[in-house]
Write a protein that holds these residues in place. Structure first.
Motif, PDB file in Angstrom:
ATOM      1  N   SER A  86      13.992  -7.785   6.669  1.00 61.78           N
ATOM      2  CA  SER A  86      14.237  -8.883   5.744  1.00 61.78           C
ATOM      3  C   SER A  86      12.950  -9.161   4.967  1.00 61.78           C
ATOM      4  N   ARG A  87      13.053  -9.988   3.956  1.00 61.79           N
ATOM      5  CA  ARG A  87      11.852 -10.330   3.180  1.00 61.79           C
ATOM      6  C   ARG A  87      10.813 -11.000   4.061  1.00 61.79           C
ATOM      7  N   TRP A  88      11.249 -11.860   4.958  1.00 61.20           N
ATOM      8  CA  TRP A  88      10.319 -12.559   5.844  1.00 61.20           C
ATOM      9  C   TRP A  88       9.604 -11.578   6.774  1.00 61.20           C
TER      10      TRP A  88
ATOM     11  N   ARG B 208       9.078  -8.425   6.169  1.00 60.88           N
ATOM     12  CA  ARG B 208       8.149  -7.658   5.333  1.00 60.88           C
ATOM     13  C   ARG B 208       6.878  -8.458   5.056  1.00 60.88           C
ATOM     14  N   LEU B 209       7.033  -9.747   4.801  1.00 62.87           N
ATOM     15  CA  LEU B 209       5.850 -10.576   4.551  1.00 62.87           C
ATOM     16  C   LEU B 209       4.987 -10.701   5.803  1.00 62.87           C
ATOM     17  N   LEU B 210       5.613 -10.808   6.967  1.00 63.18           N
ATOM     18  CA  LEU B 210       4.839 -10.881   8.210  1.00 63.18           C
ATOM     19  C   LEU B 210       4.057  -9.597   8.464  1.00 63.18           C
ATOM     20  N   VAL B 211       4.694  -8.448   8.274  1.00 60.76           N
ATOM     21  CA  VAL B 211       4.008  -7.169   8.481  1.00 60.76           C
ATOM     22  C   VAL B 211       2.938  -6.978   7.409  1.00 60.76           C
ATOM     23  N   PHE B 212       3.232  -7.385   6.183  1.00 60.42           N
ATOM     24  CA  PHE B 212       2.247  -7.321   5.102  1.00 60.42           C
ATOM     25  C   PHE B 212       1.002  -8.130   5.463  1.00 60.42           C
ATOM     26  N   GLY B 213       1.209  -9.361   5.935  1.00 56.73           N
ATOM     27  CA  GLY B 213       0.076 -10.203   6.324  1.00 56.73           C
ATOM     28  C   GLY B 213      -0.690  -9.632   7.509  1.00 56.73           C
ATOM     29  N   ALA B 214       0.037  -9.077   8.489  1.00 58.09           N
ATOM     30  CA  ALA B 214      -0.626  -8.500   9.664  1.00 58.09           C
ATOM     31  C   ALA B 214      -1.459  -7.283   9.280  1.00 58.09           C
TER      32      ALA B 214
ATOM     33  N   LEU C  14      -3.243  -0.022   2.228  1.00 62.48           N
ATOM     34  CA  LEU C  14      -2.169   0.705   1.543  1.00 62.48           C
ATOM     35  C   LEU C  14      -0.844   0.568   2.290  1.00 62.48           C
ATOM     36  N   ALA C  15      -0.898   0.610   3.622  1.00 62.07           N
ATOM     37  CA  ALA C  15       0.326   0.478   4.414  1.00 62.07           C
ATOM     38  C   ALA C  15       0.962  -0.897   4.225  1.00 62.07           C
ATOM     39  N   SER C  16       0.134  -1.926   4.044  1.00 67.71           N
ATOM     40  CA  SER C  16       0.701  -3.263   3.845  1.00 67.71           C
ATOM     41  C   SER C  16       1.528  -3.319   2.563  1.00 67.71           C
ATOM     42  N   TRP C  17       1.042  -2.692   1.504  1.00 66.85           N
ATOM     43  CA  TRP C  17       1.813  -2.671   0.263  1.00 66.85           C
ATOM     44  C   TRP C  17       3.044  -1.788   0.391  1.00 66.85           C
ATOM     45  N   ALA C  18       2.940  -0.712   1.180  1.00 64.43           N
ATOM     46  CA  ALA C  18       4.106   0.149   1.396  1.00 64.43           C
ATOM     47  C   ALA C  18       5.204  -0.604   2.132  1.00 64.43           C
ATOM     48  N   VAL C  19       4.828  -1.439   3.092  1.00 64.29           N
ATOM     49  CA  VAL C  19       5.829  -2.234   3.816  1.00 64.29           C
ATOM     50  C   VAL C  19       6.442  -3.276   2.896  1.00 64.29           C
ATOM     51  N   LEU C  20       5.624  -3.897   2.069  1.00 66.82           N
ATOM     52  CA  LEU C  20       6.133  -4.952   1.197  1.00 66.82           C
ATOM     53  C   LEU C  20       7.084  -4.409   0.132  1.00 66.82           C
ATOM     54  N   MET C  21       6.719  -3.281  -0.484  1.00 64.34           N
ATOM     55  CA  MET C  21       7.545  -2.720  -1.557  1.00 64.34           C
ATOM     56  C   MET C  21       8.617  -1.766  -1.040  1.00 64.34           C
ATOM     57  N   GLY C  22       8.431  -1.230   0.155  1.00 65.18           N
ATOM     58  CA  GLY C  22       9.283  -0.168   0.677  1.00 65.18           C
ATOM     59  C   GLY C  22       8.520   1.140   0.547  1.00 65.18           C
ATOM     60  N   PRO C  23       8.510   1.958   1.585  1.00 68.68           N
ATOM     61  CA  PRO C  23       7.651   3.142   1.563  1.00 68.68           C
ATOM     62  C   PRO C  23       8.010   4.165   0.490  1.00 68.68           C
TER      63      PRO C  23
ATOM     64  N   GLN D 269       6.631   6.594  -4.697  1.00 68.90           N
ATOM     65  CA  GLN D 269       6.976   6.956  -6.069  1.00 68.90           C
ATOM     66  C   GLN D 269       6.061   6.256  -7.060  1.00 68.90           C
ATOM     67  N   HIS D 270       5.690   5.020  -6.763  1.00 66.16           N
ATOM     68  CA  HIS D 270       4.774   4.269  -7.623  1.00 66.16           C
ATOM     69  C   HIS D 270       3.394   4.920  -7.640  1.00 66.16           C
ATOM     70  N   LEU D 271       2.943   5.382  -6.473  1.00 71.36           N
ATOM     71  CA  LEU D 271       1.608   5.989  -6.400  1.00 71.36           C
ATOM     72  C   LEU D 271       1.532   7.337  -7.106  1.00 71.36           C
ATOM     73  N   VAL D 272       2.614   8.095  -7.089  1.00 72.45           N
ATOM     74  CA  VAL D 272       2.582   9.419  -7.710  1.00 72.45           C
ATOM     75  C   VAL D 272       3.185   9.418  -9.114  1.00 72.45           C
ATOM     76  N   SER D 273       3.393   8.249  -9.696  1.00 75.33           N
ATOM     77  CA  SER D 273       3.883   8.187 -11.074  1.00 75.33           C
ATOM     78  C   SER D 273       2.803   8.739 -12.005  1.00 75.33           C
ATOM     79  N   GLY D 274       3.198   9.127 -13.187  1.00 75.00           N
ATOM     80  CA  GLY D 274       2.329   9.824 -14.136  1.00 75.00           C
ATOM     81  C   GLY D 274       0.945   9.238 -14.337  1.00 75.00           C
ATOM     82  N   PRO D 275       0.836   7.993 -14.809  1.00 75.17           N
ATOM     83  CA  PRO D 275      -0.506   7.469 -15.091  1.00 75.17           C
ATOM     84  C   PRO D 275      -1.342   7.196 -13.827  1.00 75.17           C
ATOM     85  N   ARG D 276      -0.714   7.025 -12.684  1.00 76.54           N
ATOM     86  CA  ARG D 276      -1.456   6.696 -11.463  1.00 76.54           C
ATOM     87  C   ARG D 276      -1.845   7.920 -10.639  1.00 76.54           C
TER      88      ARG D 276
END
Length: 165
Positions: A76-78, A80-86, A124-133, A138-145
């Motif tokens: 759930s969003r909650w 994800r936020l808990l794992v993000f904070g941890a 990096l893992a915290s952002w992966a948990v928040l956005m979804g791995p 896909q965001h990290l390997v997008s063209g400009p990044r």
């Protein structure tokens, strides 16, 4: 699929291990989790809540086996936020220890490099948990990044390789 139709035919015969009338027990039994749940700004947003206690003959939270298996990997969003904070807190601890080791960097460079790399990976893992791995990958390997992602992961890898050798 054959397995899905076989599973459905077994469920129609009443051989399923779940009873549809009994609700799953999703209430938290630990005081820490119940206190954290009080701060949940999202409340019940329609997410599948898994049982927190195993009782004899406890029903499954999903009506079908496929939905049950998918529910174990959904947060759930909650959550994800808990794992993000941890993960961010653990990364911050790694970075603070690195700064504390900065005066003895010439004596213990291996500890510094490993802690700094672990802090970076946890961040990096915290952002992966928040956005979804998958979305985050896909965001990290997008063209400009892509060049920056390759340089960042390359620098983390080379730091670990040079520190361990």
């Amino acid at each position: 699929m054959a397995s899905a139709s076989f599973r459905d035919s077994l469920n129609s015969m009443g051989w399923s291990r779940r009873e549809r009338d009994l609700p799953a027990n999703t209430s938290s039994s630990t005081p820490i989790l119940s206190k954290l749940q009080a701060f949940n700004p999202f409340g019940d947003s329609g997410y599948v809540r898994l049982p927190t206690q195993e009782a004899p003959g406890a029903p499954l939270p999903a009506p079908s086996r496929r939905e049950e298996e998918e529910g174990w990997f959904a947060l759930s969003r909650w959550d994800r936020l808990l794992v993000f904070g941890a993960c961010n807190a653990a990364a911050l601890v790694c970075f603070i220890i690195c700064f504390a080791l900065f005066p003895v960097l010439s004596l213990k460079p291996r500890k510094f490099a490993i802690l700094w790399s672990m802090g970076s990976v946890l961040f990096l893992a915290s952002w992966a948990v928040l956005m979804g791995p998958i979305v985050y990958a896909q965001h990290l390997v997008s063209g400009p990044r892509l060049p920056f992602t390759a340089a960042y992961f390359g620098s983390i890898t080379m730091t670990l390789v040079s520190a361990v050798k």
